[in-house]
Scaffold this active site. Sequence first.
Site, PDB file in Angstrom:
ATOM      1  N   PRO A 263     -48.678 -15.448  50.618  1.00 53.72           N
ATOM      2  CA  PRO A 263     -47.359 -14.706  51.128  1.00 53.72           C
ATOM      3  C   PRO A 263     -46.320 -15.955  51.432  1.00 53.72           C
ATOM      4  O   PRO A 263     -45.430 -16.517  52.522  1.00 53.72           O
ATOM      5  CB  PRO A 263     -47.841 -14.955  52.364  1.00 53.72           C
ATOM      6  CG  PRO A 263     -48.851 -15.599  52.899  1.00 53.72           C
ATOM      7  CD  PRO A 263     -49.448 -15.161  51.611  1.00 53.72           C
ATOM      8  N   ASP A 337     -52.771 -21.002  42.962  1.00 54.40           N
ATOM      9  CA  ASP A 337     -53.823 -20.969  43.488  1.00 54.40           C
ATOM     10  C   ASP A 337     -53.748 -19.127  43.931  1.00 54.40           C
ATOM     11  O   ASP A 337     -53.518 -18.398  44.295  1.00 54.40           O
ATOM     12  CB  ASP A 337     -52.458 -21.614  44.934  1.00 54.40           C
ATOM     13  CG  ASP A 337     -53.943 -20.816  46.784  1.00 54.40           C
ATOM     14  OD1 ASP A 337     -54.867 -21.227  46.766  1.00 54.40           O
ATOM     15  OD2 ASP A 337     -54.207 -19.846  46.766  1.00 54.40           O
ATOM     16  N   CYS A 390     -59.406 -20.089  47.999  1.00 54.35           N
ATOM     17  CA  CYS A 390     -60.511 -20.373  49.135  1.00 54.35           C
ATOM     18  C   CYS A 390     -61.236 -19.637  49.115  1.00 54.35           C
ATOM     19  O   CYS A 390     -61.672 -18.834  50.022  1.00 54.35           O
ATOM     20  CB  CYS A 390     -59.527 -19.061  50.092  1.00 54.35           C
ATOM     21  SG  CYS A 390     -58.914 -17.966  49.723  1.00 54.35           S
TER      22      CYS A 390
END
Length: 461
Positions: A263, A337, A390
């Site tokens: 986001p 990422d 993550c």
Amino acid sequence: MNSRELALTMLLQIAEEKKFCHRVLAEQLGKYPDLDRRERAFAVRLCEGVVERMLTLDFLIARCSSVKPEKLKPVVRNILRMGFYQLRYMDVPASAVCNEAVKLVKKRGLAGLAGFVNGVLRTAVRRPESLSDITKEMPAEERLSVLYSVPLWLTERFLEWYGGDSTESMFRAFLEVPPLTARINLSRCGADECRQRLEAEGLAVSVGACVPGALRLSGIDTLGRVGAFREGLLQIQDESSMLPVLCAGLKSGDYVIDCCAAPGGKALQAADLLVCGCPEAQEESGLVSARDISEYKLSRIRENLSRCGFRNVELLLWDACSIRQEDVGKADVVLADLPCSGLGIISRKPDIKYHASPEGLSELIKLQRQMLRTAAEYVKPGGVLIYSTCTVNPAENRENAEWIERELGLRAQSLLPFLPERLRSEEALVPEAERGRLQLIPQTGGTDGFFVSRFVRPLEK
């Protein structure tokens, strides 16, 4: 619509239709903006709690019911889950739990099953058994699966990766409420000033676990009511998620590509650091190209970008698997990422553990390597690639890092010059950080489970 009806509606979508929890909550709560604040909070707590403990609740239901949970009608199954959760984990009188469950069954047109539901819940009230006692003779993998509501196959994987003690510590951390952490946009507001603003609005503010300038917040009802947030002075972001940009070592004027940016936390952090490095004018402070695969994802970045007001960010609809030829060899920094299994953020998104599968993990690694091969093409000689996830899955992390160095012509580079002092002082982390990679696990770092690695393209001879 009362709180239990709303929780049931959401649970049926999450548990039975396999929709993502955070999306269901946002959609359903958005339909009832005038719902009493306490009712809303109760519905959210009940829904998220049932999702978090679903396997544990099914285990307990099976001990009190003549019909196994998987054989029950979905409505009845989830009403019982809600009832057992209230009895076990909430301060709700047993009489209210049973009575409200019966009412809910009848409202859903299943009055003939009201007696069954009442009987199962009354049995649970009479048998307040200790989970630890019930499971103590089970094999380790079954015990941990039941106690912490992690699918058995996934529990076995964690035990293989981390061993018994670390796995249980990690599972325990997954059931704790994660802190709400914010990163101050330092080009727009000083740390002391921002903290004073937040405290003046009645928020409790404390320093983060490891990243300078990170704040932990509590006392927030609705984030949109916080003036400092509305004005773009801060961005909600876990400290672990701040590390990739810190480890990039950005310099004024850098061209940064964020391959999977939504986001937008890392893209905005990079923009902020570039402006801090060149305060005279945002137009002269480099450029962050924030990309993602759908308009929905870009809209999430656009919302945050508009709020924070950075002008050194461009948005681009782009598939990270596809090469954009005009960027080949042009980027000073590439932030990769990438989509991952998310097994480091189960405390924030508990339904991740139910969506995961062995086949899914294998497919993710193939996707990650395809994206990494593309991302590496953008790195100019002397430029940097930051790969992060993550998750705590070694195959997605350490093994992918080894693959990058072996296959993509990049060289791993130490993270130690870029890490916050708190992490540099962790002796157990230093050897891997020197090799250019860092794995944080929830119970030790005070952050989400997260992996970050740094690579540089050698200068041409």
